[in-house]
Design a protein around this motif. Structure first.
Motif, PDB file in Angstrom:
ATOM      1  N   PRO A 307       0.814  -1.231   0.000  1.00 42.42           N
ATOM      2  CA  PRO A 307       0.000   0.000   0.000  1.00 42.42           C
ATOM      3  C   PRO A 307       0.844   1.276   0.000  1.00 42.42           C
ATOM      4  O   PRO A 307       0.430   2.297  -0.546  1.00 42.42           O
ATOM      5  CB  PRO A 307      -0.806  -0.124   1.298  1.00 42.42           C
ATOM      6  N   SER A 308       2.040   1.212   0.585  1.00 43.89           N
ATOM      7  CA  SER A 308       2.924   2.380   0.627  1.00 43.89           C
ATOM      8  C   SER A 308       3.559   2.673  -0.727  1.00 43.89           C
ATOM      9  O   SER A 308       4.164   3.723  -0.915  1.00 43.89           O
ATOM     10  CB  SER A 308       4.038   2.139   1.653  1.00 43.89           C
ATOM     11  N   GLY A 309       3.436   1.724  -1.656  1.00 44.02           N
ATOM     12  CA  GLY A 309       4.102   1.855  -2.941  1.00 44.02           C
ATOM     13  C   GLY A 309       5.426   1.124  -2.986  1.00 44.02           C
ATOM     14  O   GLY A 309       6.028   0.974  -4.052  1.00 44.02           O
ATOM     15  N   GLU A 310       5.899   0.666  -1.831  1.00 42.39           N
ATOM     16  CA  GLU A 310       7.145  -0.100  -1.783  1.00 42.39           C
ATOM     17  C   GLU A 310       6.955  -1.434  -2.500  1.00 42.39           C
ATOM     18  O   GLU A 310       5.888  -2.034  -2.445  1.00 42.39           O
ATOM     19  CB  GLU A 310       7.541  -0.336  -0.325  1.00 42.39           C
ATOM     20  N   GLU A 311       8.005  -1.873  -3.152  1.00 47.31           N
ATOM     21  CA  GLU A 311       7.954  -3.126  -3.913  1.00 47.31           C
ATOM     22  C   GLU A 311       8.811  -4.181  -3.245  1.00 47.31           C
ATOM     23  O   GLU A 311       9.898  -3.895  -2.748  1.00 47.31           O
ATOM     24  CB  GLU A 311       8.444  -2.881  -5.336  1.00 47.31           C
ATOM     25  N   CYS A 312       8.303  -5.411  -3.192  1.00 51.56           N
ATOM     26  CA  CYS A 312       9.120  -6.505  -2.677  1.00 51.56           C
ATOM     27  C   CYS A 312       8.931  -7.728  -3.575  1.00 51.56           C
ATOM     28  O   CYS A 312       7.890  -7.892  -4.208  1.00 51.56           O
ATOM     29  CB  CYS A 312       8.772  -6.833  -1.226  1.00 51.56           C
TER      30      CYS A 312
END
Length: 445
Positions: A307-312
């Motif tokens: 949701p934060s836009g961080e990618e994993c």
């Protein structure tokens, strides 16, 4: 008490193992034993890592055949394939150094390696373009690429007429994205227009190369190796861009197999330089040969957007089975698992067995899966950073390390081969055989 039919059979013919069973029956062979290379058998394979893109704005060539020592140890490497019990090898010729100019070729290395494969009775799936082109062609923005590459493919087919299996261009989608959208390889551009330009040139090159191969081998089998990807977006309101990206992963195969993409993808193509005339050319029909949809799957192919836009990296959420089954439903082509590995050598045996479970499940669904590939035979270099910089870090993803010593996964693969090496492509499908007749286009009825 009257005897039942089974008692009569046992009295007359014995208790199982009946005369005639040796000729096969409803159960067929169990498929155990090392591969024999018989027609109709499942193709167990490995590959020689052969990427050769340029970085540093064209100043540096990453030739993994050199960096992994294959030019010096090619005979040893091919012997390892044979020793492991494998009959099939994904093998890439160094296009960038072989095609010296229009009508000019350097065959010296290729002739030696191909002759040794023929001597060892290894069946190559010949990879003709792996992430790079000769300096004189420039990069994937060059509209002359389809013409020049088709000439090269035709010359290869004429020089090695015994070769039947080809991957004209490896991972078309990844090639176009990394070169023209992500700005990492070759032209190092970062635009949608450059991406579409690269995509149409590369797909057209693959189509025209297949045409030239089919002139020499009308019965050619084209194993298109493409990355099986998916982005998981964990947002209540999906982003239009990510929805589009999850459709663009099909773009190379849509154009290759004349499958009309969704309207938003078509608009994207038109907005970024594809003409209606070009689109209609791609949709006119499929290229010749027996077309096999190869899907490459690494756990890192799946990504999660938080949701934060961080990618994993999600590592195996859907897995090869679920993603490839989606591709299969779209194109209805025979399937091959054309690449997989993990960077941690300790995790590799478990990863191998997990991929095999995926294949067994796909077979149980009735999908014709032709083969499986652990990629690659030897450890690779700098693939943890996608070859973007020349660091020299060894990625321990091979069946053997760079000293040609076996890793744990080599023994696991040998065990898998001994257990399943003679299974048929279609379970118990002893009548199935890949015909030597020219392939014909499908007819809708």
């Amino acid at each position: 008490m009257a005897k039942g039919f089974l008692t009569h059979i046992k009295d007359h013919f014995g208790d199982g193992n009946y005369a005639g069973d040796e000729y096969g029956g409803a159960g067929g062979r169990d498929g155990s034993g090392l591969p024999t290379g018989e027609p109709g058998n499942f193709m167990f394979a490995t590959g020689i890592e052969c990427s050769y893109p340029t970085i540093d704005n064209g100043k540096t060539r990453r030739d993994l055949l050199a960096e992994c020592g294959h030019y010096d140890r090619w005979k040893e490497d091919l012997a390892l394939v044979k020793d492991l019990g494998l009959k099939v090898l994904r093998y890439g010729l160094p296009y960038y150094s072989m095609h010296l100019g229009p009508g000019k070729y350097d065959w010296e290395f290729a002739d030696q390696a191909m002759a040794e494969m023929q001597r060892l009775e290894i069946t190559p799936i010949l990879d003709l373009l792996h992430f790079g082109v000769p300096d004189w062609i420039g990069n994937f923005q060059n509209p002359e690429l389809p013409v020049h590459f088709a000439e090269f493919a035709g010359a290869v087919a004429q020089r090695y007429p015994w070769v039947r299996y080809y991957t004209p261009i490896n991972e078309i989608f990844v090639t176009a994205r990394m070169s023209a959208k992500d700005g990492i390889w070759n032209e190092q551009l970062k635009s949608d227009k450059a991406f579409v330009t690269a995509m149409k040139h590369i797909v057209a090159a693959s189509i025209m190369a297949t045409q030239q191969i089919a002139k020499v081998r009308p019965d050619c089998i084209i194993v298109q190796s493409e990355s099986a990807e998916y982005i998981h977006e964990l947002r209540a309101t999906p982003c239009a861009q990510i929805k589009l990206e999850n459709k663009l992963r099909f773009l190379s195969l849509d154009l290759l197999y004349a499958h009309h993409p969704d309207a938003d993808v078509l608009n994207y193509l038109y907005d970024n330089g594809m003409t209606r005339r070009e689109y209609e050319w791609f949709m006119a029909g499929e290229p010749p040969g027996y077309q096999v949809m190869g899907n490459d799957y690494y756990g890192r192919n799946e990504r999660i957007i938080l949701p934060s836009g961080e990618e994993c990296t999600s590592m195996d959420v859907l897995g090869w089975y679920n993603i490839t089954h989606e591709y299969y439903q779209r194109y209805r082509k025979p399937v091959m698992h054309t690449e997989t590995n993990v960077f941690d050598a300790n995790d590799a045996p478990t990863w191998l067995w997990k991929q095999w479970v995926n294949i067994l499940r796909m077979r149980q669904e009735g999908v014709p899966v032709l083969g499986f590939t652990w990629y690659s035979l030897i450890d690779q270099v700098d693939w943890d950073i996608a070859l973007s910089r020349k660091v020299g870090k060894v990625n321990a993803c091979g069946l053997y390390d760079l000293d040609r010593k076996p890793r744990k996964v080599a023994e696991s693969y040998r065990q898998l081969l001994q257990e399943y090496g003679q299974i048929t492509i279609v379970p118990h499908g002893e009548m199935f055989q890949v015909t030597e007749q020219p392939a014909t286009l499908k007819v809708e009825v």
